[in-house]
Design a protein around this motif. Sequence first.
Motif, short mmCIF file in Angstrom:
data_model
loop_
_atom_site.label_atom_id
_atom_site.label_comp_id
_atom_site.label_asym_id
_atom_site.label_seq_id
_atom_site.Cartn_x
_atom_site.Cartn_y
_atom_site.Cartn_z
N GLU A 1 -5.68 7.91 19.33
CA GLU A 1 -5.72 6.53 18.84
C GLU A 1 -4.50 5.74 19.31
O GLU A 1 -3.42 6.29 19.52
CB GLU A 1 -5.82 6.51 17.32
N LYS A 2 -4.73 4.44 19.48
CA LYS A 2 -3.65 3.51 19.85
C LYS A 2 -3.51 2.49 18.72
O LYS A 2 -4.10 1.40 18.77
CB LYS A 2 -3.95 2.85 21.19
N SER B 1 4.28 -0.38 24.24
CA SER B 1 3.91 0.38 23.05
C SER B 1 2.58 1.11 23.25
O SER B 1 2.45 2.29 22.89
CB SER B 1 3.81 -0.55 21.84
N LEU B 2 1.60 0.43 23.81
CA LEU B 2 0.33 1.08 24.08
C LEU B 2 0.50 2.25 25.05
O LEU B 2 -0.11 3.32 24.89
CB LEU B 2 -0.67 0.07 24.64
N ALA B 3 1.36 2.05 26.05
CA ALA B 3 1.60 3.11 27.04
C ALA B 3 2.27 4.32 26.41
O ALA B 3 2.04 5.47 26.83
CB ALA B 3 2.46 2.57 28.18
N GLN C 1 -5.95 -8.48 22.22
CA GLN C 1 -6.69 -7.24 22.41
C GLN C 1 -6.05 -6.29 23.41
O GLN C 1 -6.30 -5.09 23.35
CB GLN C 1 -8.12 -7.57 22.84
N GLY C 2 -5.23 -6.79 24.33
CA GLY C 2 -4.65 -5.90 25.31
C GLY C 2 -3.56 -6.55 26.13
O GLY C 2 -3.19 -7.71 25.91
N ALA C 3 -3.05 -5.78 27.09
CA ALA C 3 -1.96 -6.26 27.95
C ALA C 3 -2.00 -5.52 29.28
O ALA C 3 -2.60 -4.45 29.40
CB ALA C 3 -0.61 -6.05 27.27
N HIS C 4 -1.33 -6.09 30.28
CA HIS C 4 -1.28 -5.54 31.64
C HIS C 4 0.02 -4.79 31.90
O HIS C 4 1.06 -5.07 31.31
CB HIS C 4 -1.38 -6.67 32.67
N SER C 5 -0.05 -3.87 32.85
CA SER C 5 1.15 -3.16 33.29
C SER C 5 1.93 -3.93 34.35
O SER C 5 3.11 -3.68 34.56
CB SER C 5 0.78 -1.78 33.86
N HIS D 1 -5.50 -1.35 25.85
CA HIS D 1 -6.02 -2.15 24.75
C HIS D 1 -5.78 -1.46 23.42
O HIS D 1 -5.70 -0.23 23.35
CB HIS D 1 -7.53 -2.37 24.93
N THR D 2 -5.69 -2.26 22.39
CA THR D 2 -5.54 -1.72 21.05
C THR D 2 -6.73 -0.85 20.69
O THR D 2 -7.86 -1.09 21.14
CB THR D 2 -5.40 -2.85 20.02
#
Length: 272
Positions: free
Chosen positions: A209-210, A197-199, A109-113, A146-147
């Motif tokens: 949208e992401k 990619s999200l960033a 669902q997501g990732a950290h910086s 998050h996506t």
Amino acid sequence: MANASYAARQPPAVESEKPVHVLVTGFGPFLNRYPKNSSWEIASTLPALIPASPGNPTPIHIHIHHEPIRVAYKNVVDTIPKLLCMTPQPDLVLHIGLAASRKFYAIEQGAHSRGYGKTSDVDGELFPDSEAQKAFPDSKYPSALHTGFDTGDVLSRWRTSLGYNNPNGTASIERLPELRTNSDAGNFLCGFIYYNSLAHFHSRDPEAEKPVVFMHVPDLSGSEAKLREGWEVAVALIKALVESRRKVGVGSGGERGECAGQDDDARNNTAV
């Protein structure tokens, strides 16, 4: 004229459905134990086209990066902006990575910086928080992204696409691969590429949208049958993502606070 009876005709496209372009990546080798990364073994064999059909009304063009992503922080930083600005620009991005200790498939669902300063990449390099601050300053980027996909909706469609009679059923009852959602892609290259990619989309417009998803796969390298299973799981996920995007839409990911509940496999270097 040569007999063309061997040539399979493509099913007719459904009118008014615009094709969707999907970018897919997989990782290269890491650690001596994994000279073949199942994520790339799957990604590199995906079809270039999933044609429209009555059950799949949107033509899907799949673009595979021409080589596995090197398991190196600098390579990801250099490569991702180029990939996401390619022509045609992808409507949807699917990164695939290996979680070798798992026996199931998961969409993250997501990732950290931050948090990439403890585990060295294949070049022996780290990406300390000081570097992360330069690349993703706190003033511009949230600590977690998050996506934009509704992962619950995607999971249901993914299971259905793969053949589950009941999308809420268990893999053992259905006798099909186990599919899950997970909160966090971890603090190695999987989480790192996901956040990058999200960033990228966040930097263009935080409210836009992401359309990025990360899928972790188990180690499938010891079996052709398992690799075939992984291929089918990936194709089913792509179909589910496209259908979810068409029916539900893709959001900005929102502010969900810190990712929590990641499992141990996502924290250690058996996940990439």
